[in-house]
Motif scaffolding. Structure first.
Motif, PDB file in Angstrom:
ATOM      1  N   MET A 129      -1.542   6.580  83.742  1.00  0.00           N
ATOM      2  CA  MET A 129      -0.485   5.859  83.058  1.00  0.00           C
ATOM      3  C   MET A 129      -0.990   5.463  81.675  1.00  0.00           C
ATOM      4  O   MET A 129      -2.128   5.050  81.510  1.00  0.00           O
ATOM      5  CB  MET A 129      -0.087   4.631  83.874  1.00  0.00           C
ATOM      6  N   SER A 130      -0.141   5.576  80.705  1.00  0.00           N
ATOM      7  CA  SER A 130      -0.504   5.221  79.346  1.00  0.00           C
ATOM      8  C   SER A 130      -0.614   3.707  79.190  1.00  0.00           C
ATOM      9  O   SER A 130      -0.137   2.946  80.012  1.00  0.00           O
ATOM     10  CB  SER A 130       0.532   5.785  78.373  1.00  0.00           C
ATOM     11  N   GLU A 131      -1.270   3.304  78.095  1.00  0.00           N
ATOM     12  CA  GLU A 131      -1.415   1.890  77.757  1.00  0.00           C
ATOM     13  C   GLU A 131      -0.488   1.581  76.588  1.00  0.00           C
ATOM     14  O   GLU A 131      -0.181   2.455  75.777  1.00  0.00           O
ATOM     15  CB  GLU A 131      -2.864   1.595  77.351  1.00  0.00           C
ATOM     16  N   ILE A 132      -0.059   0.335  76.497  1.00  0.00           N
ATOM     17  CA  ILE A 132       0.818  -0.065  75.401  1.00  0.00           C
ATOM     18  C   ILE A 132       0.182  -1.209  74.612  1.00  0.00           C
ATOM     19  O   ILE A 132      -0.664  -1.928  75.122  1.00  0.00           O
ATOM     20  CB  ILE A 132       2.214  -0.475  75.902  1.00  0.00           C
ATOM     21  N   PHE A 133       0.608  -1.315  73.377  1.00  0.00           N
ATOM     22  CA  PHE A 133       0.074  -2.328  72.480  1.00  0.00           C
ATOM     23  C   PHE A 133       1.209  -2.778  71.568  1.00  0.00           C
ATOM     24  O   PHE A 133       1.947  -1.941  71.041  1.00  0.00           O
ATOM     25  CB  PHE A 133      -1.061  -1.724  71.650  1.00  0.00           C
ATOM     26  N   ILE A 134       1.364  -4.067  71.404  1.00  0.00           N
ATOM     27  CA  ILE A 134       2.355  -4.613  70.483  1.00  0.00           C
ATOM     28  C   ILE A 134       1.618  -5.497  69.481  1.00  0.00           C
ATOM     29  O   ILE A 134       0.723  -6.257  69.845  1.00  0.00           O
ATOM     30  CB  ILE A 134       3.425  -5.422  71.224  1.00  0.00           C
ATOM     31  N   ARG A 135       2.002  -5.362  68.238  1.00  0.00           N
ATOM     32  CA  ARG A 135       1.391  -6.156  67.182  1.00  0.00           C
ATOM     33  C   ARG A 135       2.514  -6.763  66.346  1.00  0.00           C
ATOM     34  O   ARG A 135       3.463  -6.072  65.991  1.00  0.00           O
ATOM     35  CB  ARG A 135       0.517  -5.242  66.321  1.00  0.00           C
ATOM     36  N   LYS A 136       2.407  -8.042  66.057  1.00  0.00           N
ATOM     37  CA  LYS A 136       3.409  -8.749  65.259  1.00  0.00           C
ATOM     38  C   LYS A 136       2.688  -9.459  64.131  1.00  0.00           C
ATOM     39  O   LYS A 136       1.791 -10.262  64.376  1.00  0.00           O
ATOM     40  CB  LYS A 136       4.157  -9.756  66.136  1.00  0.00           C
ATOM     41  N   GLN A 137       3.095  -9.138  62.885  1.00  0.00           N
ATOM     42  CA  GLN A 137       2.409  -9.678  61.722  1.00  0.00           C
ATOM     43  C   GLN A 137       3.423 -10.201  60.718  1.00  0.00           C
ATOM     44  O   GLN A 137       4.409  -9.525  60.409  1.00  0.00           O
ATOM     45  CB  GLN A 137       1.550  -8.585  61.086  1.00  0.00           C
ATOM     46  N   GLU A 138       3.154 -11.381  60.192  1.00  0.00           N
ATOM     47  CA  GLU A 138       4.072 -11.975  59.227  1.00  0.00           C
ATOM     48  C   GLU A 138       4.038 -11.218  57.907  1.00  0.00           C
ATOM     49  O   GLU A 138       2.971 -10.900  57.367  1.00  0.00           O
ATOM     50  CB  GLU A 138       3.705 -13.444  58.989  1.00  0.00           C
ATOM     51  N   ILE A 139       5.239 -10.950  57.390  1.00  0.00           N
ATOM     52  CA  ILE A 139       5.387 -10.294  56.091  1.00  0.00           C
ATOM     53  C   ILE A 139       5.398 -11.386  55.018  1.00  0.00           C
ATOM     54  O   ILE A 139       6.046 -12.422  55.186  1.00  0.00           O
ATOM     55  CB  ILE A 139       6.704  -9.488  56.042  1.00  0.00           C
ATOM     56  N   GLU A 140       4.673 -11.143  53.937  1.00  0.00           N
ATOM     57  CA  GLU A 140       4.679 -12.111  52.835  1.00  0.00           C
ATOM     58  C   GLU A 140       6.106 -12.317  52.342  1.00  0.00           C
ATOM     59  O   GLU A 140       6.904 -11.381  52.298  1.00  0.00           O
ATOM     60  CB  GLU A 140       3.806 -11.609  51.679  1.00  0.00           C
ATOM     61  N   ASP A 141       6.412 -13.537  51.976  1.00  0.00           N
ATOM     62  CA  ASP A 141       7.735 -13.881  51.477  1.00  0.00           C
ATOM     63  C   ASP A 141       8.099 -12.968  50.303  1.00  0.00           C
ATOM     64  O   ASP A 141       7.311 -12.807  49.363  1.00  0.00           O
ATOM     65  CB  ASP A 141       7.766 -15.354  51.054  1.00  0.00           C
ATOM     66  N   GLY A 142       9.275 -12.369  50.371  1.00  0.00           N
ATOM     67  CA  GLY A 142       9.747 -11.501  49.296  1.00  0.00           C
ATOM     68  C   GLY A 142       9.231 -10.073  49.346  1.00  0.00           C
ATOM     69  O   GLY A 142       9.533  -9.286  48.453  1.00  0.00           O
ATOM     70  N   LYS A 143       8.447  -9.707  50.378  1.00  0.00           N
ATOM     71  CA  LYS A 143       7.842  -8.373  50.436  1.00  0.00           C
ATOM     72  C   LYS A 143       8.488  -7.449  51.486  1.00  0.00           C
ATOM     73  O   LYS A 143       8.016  -6.348  51.706  1.00  0.00           O
ATOM     74  CB  LYS A 143       6.347  -8.486  50.741  1.00  0.00           C
ATOM     75  N   THR A 144       9.596  -7.884  52.113  1.00  0.00           N
ATOM     76  CA  THR A 144      10.209  -7.067  53.163  1.00  0.00           C
ATOM     77  C   THR A 144      10.733  -5.742  52.618  1.00  0.00           C
ATOM     78  O   THR A 144      10.532  -4.691  53.226  1.00  0.00           O
ATOM     79  CB  THR A 144      11.325  -7.855  53.875  1.00  0.00           C
ATOM     80  N   ASP A 145      11.395  -5.772  51.466  1.00  0.00           N
ATOM     81  CA  ASP A 145      11.890  -4.524  50.877  1.00  0.00           C
ATOM     82  C   ASP A 145      10.735  -3.611  50.479  1.00  0.00           C
ATOM     83  O   ASP A 145      10.822  -2.387  50.620  1.00  0.00           O
ATOM     84  CB  ASP A 145      12.789  -4.799  49.670  1.00  0.00           C
ATOM     85  N   GLU A 146       9.650  -4.211  50.010  1.00  0.00           N
ATOM     86  CA  GLU A 146       8.471  -3.411  49.662  1.00  0.00           C
ATOM     87  C   GLU A 146       7.897  -2.738  50.921  1.00  0.00           C
ATOM     88  O   GLU A 146       7.462  -1.587  50.869  1.00  0.00           O
ATOM     89  CB  GLU A 146       7.416  -4.290  48.994  1.00  0.00           C
ATOM     90  N   LEU A 147       7.900  -3.461  52.048  1.00  0.00           N
ATOM     91  CA  LEU A 147       7.449  -2.864  53.309  1.00  0.00           C
ATOM     92  C   LEU A 147       8.319  -1.662  53.651  1.00  0.00           C
ATOM     93  O   LEU A 147       7.804  -0.606  54.033  1.00  0.00           O
ATOM     94  CB  LEU A 147       7.484  -3.886  54.443  1.00  0.00           C
ATOM     95  N   ARG A 148       9.632  -1.801  53.506  1.00  0.00           N
ATOM     96  CA  ARG A 148      10.532  -0.668  53.771  1.00  0.00           C
ATOM     97  C   ARG A 148      10.168   0.533  52.898  1.00  0.00           C
ATOM     98  O   ARG A 148      10.179   1.675  53.361  1.00  0.00           O
ATOM     99  CB  ARG A 148      11.981  -1.072  53.529  1.00  0.00           C
TER     100      ARG A 148
END
Length: 131
Positions: free
Chosen positions: A1-20
Motif C-alpha cells: 500500500m502506498s504512503e500519503i503525505f499532506i503539507r500545509k504552508q502559509e502563503i505570504e500576504d499578497g503572494k497568492t497570485d504569484e504562487l499561481r
C-alpha cells in the motif's frame, strides 16, 4: 500500500497570485519535460501529487497531497535531486511562503487506492493561468 503525505504552508500576504504564476510555470516545465518528470517520479516512488490553495479567514495556505510507495525514498531522492524542476520549486517556495520548511502535522485516518488505476503519467492544469 502506498504512503500519503499532506503539507500545509502559509502563503505570504499578497503572494497568492504569484504562487499561481509559479505553479503555471512548473506545469509548463512538466509538460515540456515529461520524460524528466517520469524519471523524478520513479526515483521518488511518487504516484500522485495534488496542489491546492486553501482560503482561510486568517491567511491563504499552500496545501500539498503526495502519494508514494515510500515517503522516506521520496524525501531522500528529493534531497539528492539536482533536476531544474526542483530548483524552480525551491525558488517558488522561498519566494511565496512564510516558512518553506513548515510541514504541519496531519494524522492519516484512511487512504484507499484502486488496484485498477492506470499505470501512466498524466498531469492536468486546474488553475486558470489568466487569473
Amino acid at each position: 500500500m502506498s504512503e500519503i503525505f499532506i503539507r500545509k504552508q502559509e502563503i505570504e500576504d499578497g503572494k497568492t497570485d504569484e504562487l499561481r504564476e509559479w505553479i503555471d510555470d512548473l506545469y509548463g516545465e512538466a509538460v515540456a519535460d515529461e520524460q524528466g518528470v517520469k524519471e523524478i517520479w520513479g526515483e521518488e516512488s511518487l504516484h500522485t501529487i495534488s496542489l491546492f490553495i486553501e482560503h482561510a479567514a486568517d491567511a491563504n495556505y499552500f496545501v500539498w497531497y503526495l502519494e508514494a510507495d515510500s515517503m522516506e525514498q521520496l524525501i531522500e531522492a528529493r534531497e539528492a535531486s539536482t533536476h531544474p524542476l526542483h530548483e524552480v520549486e525551491d525558488a517558488m517556495m522561498g519566494e511565496v511562503l512564510v516558512d518553506p520548511t513548515e510541514a504541519g502535522e496531519f494524522e492519516p485516518l484512511m487512504h484507499g487506492v484502486s488496484a485498477d488505476r492506470p499505470d501512466q503519467f498524466s498531469i492536468q492544469q486546474l488553475s486558470d493561468p489568466s487569473r
